[in-house]
Design a protein around this motif. Structure first.
Motif, mmCIF file in Angstrom:
data_model
loop_
_atom_site.group_PDB
_atom_site.id
_atom_site.type_symbol
_atom_site.label_atom_id
_atom_site.label_comp_id
_atom_site.label_asym_id
_atom_site.label_seq_id
_atom_site.Cartn_x
_atom_site.Cartn_y
_atom_site.Cartn_z
ATOM 1 N N HIS A 198 -7.560 23.625 -7.607
ATOM 2 C CA HIS A 198 -8.660 22.748 -7.207
ATOM 3 C C HIS A 198 -8.659 21.465 -8.035
ATOM 4 N N ARG A 199 -8.512 21.602 -9.333
ATOM 5 C CA ARG A 199 -8.490 20.428 -10.215
ATOM 6 C C ARG A 199 -7.310 19.523 -9.897
ATOM 7 N N ALA A 200 -6.155 20.108 -9.615
ATOM 8 C CA ALA A 200 -4.977 19.305 -9.266
ATOM 9 C C ALA A 200 -5.227 18.532 -7.977
ATOM 10 N N ARG A 201 -5.785 19.204 -6.984
ATOM 11 C CA ARG A 201 -6.061 18.534 -5.717
ATOM 12 C C ARG A 201 -7.074 17.404 -5.897
ATOM 13 N N MET A 202 -8.098 17.647 -6.692
ATOM 14 C CA MET A 202 -9.107 16.610 -6.923
ATOM 15 C C MET A 202 -8.490 15.421 -7.659
ATOM 16 N N ALA A 203 -7.656 15.700 -8.649
ATOM 17 C CA ALA A 203 -7.012 14.620 -9.402
ATOM 18 C C ALA A 203 -6.084 13.816 -8.497
ATOM 19 N N LEU A 204 -5.328 14.505 -7.656
ATOM 20 C CA LEU A 204 -4.433 13.800 -6.729
ATOM 21 C C LEU A 204 -5.236 12.971 -5.728
ATOM 22 N N ARG A 205 -6.306 13.532 -5.224
ATOM 23 C CA ARG A 205 -7.162 12.787 -4.280
ATOM 24 C C ARG A 205 -7.699 11.528 -4.940
ATOM 25 N N GLN A 206 -8.191 11.679 -6.172
ATOM 26 C CA GLN A 206 -8.741 10.519 -6.877
ATOM 27 C C GLN A 206 -7.649 9.465 -7.102
ATOM 28 N N HIS A 207 -6.470 9.912 -7.479
ATOM 29 C CA HIS A 207 -5.369 8.996 -7.732
ATOM 30 C C HIS A 207 -4.965 8.266 -6.449
ATOM 31 N N LEU A 208 -4.891 8.992 -5.349
ATOM 32 C CA LEU A 208 -4.434 8.388 -4.094
ATOM 33 C C LEU A 208 -5.480 7.516 -3.434
ATOM 34 N N GLU A 209 -6.749 7.697 -3.760
ATOM 35 C CA GLU A 209 -7.798 6.857 -3.183
ATOM 36 C C GLU A 209 -7.900 5.519 -3.886
ATOM 37 N N LEU B 294 0.806 -1.223 0.000
ATOM 38 C CA LEU B 294 0.000 0.000 0.000
ATOM 39 C C LEU B 294 0.839 1.272 0.000
ATOM 40 N N SER B 295 1.961 1.234 -0.648
ATOM 41 C CA SER B 295 2.785 2.442 -0.707
ATOM 42 C C SER B 295 2.332 3.316 -1.874
ATOM 43 N N MET B 296 2.518 4.635 -1.735
ATOM 44 C CA MET B 296 2.134 5.577 -2.780
ATOM 45 C C MET B 296 3.361 6.396 -3.158
ATOM 46 N N ASP B 297 3.414 6.783 -4.384
ATOM 47 C CA ASP B 297 4.477 7.658 -4.827
ATOM 48 C C ASP B 297 3.849 8.986 -5.203
ATOM 49 N N PHE B 298 3.890 9.917 -4.264
ATOM 50 C CA PHE B 298 3.276 11.222 -4.453
ATOM 51 C C PHE B 298 3.940 11.978 -5.604
ATOM 52 N N GLU B 299 5.255 11.826 -5.740
ATOM 53 C CA GLU B 299 5.967 12.492 -6.829
ATOM 54 C C GLU B 299 5.453 12.014 -8.184
ATOM 55 N N VAL B 300 5.190 10.729 -8.314
ATOM 56 C CA VAL B 300 4.661 10.193 -9.568
ATOM 57 C C VAL B 300 3.277 10.771 -9.825
ATOM 58 N N ALA B 301 2.460 10.856 -8.782
ATOM 59 C CA ALA B 301 1.115 11.414 -8.927
ATOM 60 C C ALA B 301 1.187 12.868 -9.382
ATOM 61 N N ILE B 302 2.079 13.642 -8.801
ATOM 62 C CA ILE B 302 2.247 15.035 -9.217
ATOM 63 C C ILE B 302 2.710 15.092 -10.670
ATOM 64 N N GLY B 303 3.631 14.227 -11.027
ATOM 65 C CA GLY B 303 4.152 14.201 -12.394
ATOM 66 C C GLY B 303 3.122 13.860 -13.441
#
Length: 190
Positions: free
Chosen positions: A178-189, A130-139
């Motif tokens: 806002h769109r970036a935050r929503m996209a990151l939230r969706q990706h991380l969920e 269950l690890s996440m790569d936040f840098e990849v999500a931002i990229g």
């Protein structure tokens, strides 16, 4: 001590009680001291490289980070010591990054209509740890959303400053965040 004007750099805007080694090194480097500039480089290269990587991509990070320091060497004479050297360098880095994007012709679409932006952020396959790569999500964010997210949430700029830097309306900056935050939230969920 050598008097000012005899070839030795001096601080132009020395603030009382402020003893900032970066400011001293910047002044020395502006007068041609390569060792002082090397100290500045070592002290700031990691943060600048990280900023470049977040705003562009890993493939260009090394080259653009070097370009930032080349530009810093050329522009050291404009550093007046009114702010911290790191702040001055960070702003210069943002300008170099934005200039690079324009010069390479990779100015991508800044704004996607509707919820299309949410579909452009692919998710990773779930892994047992269950690890996440936040840098990849931002990229994976679209360029406009990624730039605004990094400048606002990571680097701490206000929407008015971001709008000025990127040539956007303040409302567009807020919308992209806002769109970036929503996209990151969706990706991380996922």
């Amino acid at each position: 001590m050598t008097p000012p004007g005899s070839g030795v750099a001096t601080l132009r805007h020395e603030q009382p009680g402020r003893s900032d080694s970066d400011t001293v090194d910047a002044t020395l480097a502006a007068s041609g001291d390569a060792h002082a500039f090397a100290r500045l480089y070592r002290g700031h290269v990691a943060r600048i490289h990280s900023l470049v990587r977040r705003m562009l991509n890993d493939e260009e990070a090394d080259e653009v980070a070097q370009d930032v320091f080349v530009r810093a060497w050329q522009k050291l004479g404009t550093f007046r010591g009114e702010s911290a050297f790191g702040t001055w360098l960070h702003r210069l880095a943002v300008n170099v990054i934005l200039g690079r994007r324009q010069s390479l012709g990779i100015r991508r679409q800044r704004y996607l209509e509707g919820d299309a932006v949410l579909e452009t952020v692919p998710s990773r396959q779930p892994r047992p740890e269950l690890s996440m790569d936040f840098e990849v999500a931002i990229g994976r964010l679209p360029d406009g959303a990624r730039q605004v997210f990094v400048l606002h949430d990571v680097e701490g700029y206000r929407h008015e400053e971001i709008a000025e830097m990127l040539g956007l309306a303040t409302g567009t900056s807020k919308s992209q965040l806002h769109r970036a935050r929503m996209a990151l939230r969706q990706h991380l969920e996922r």
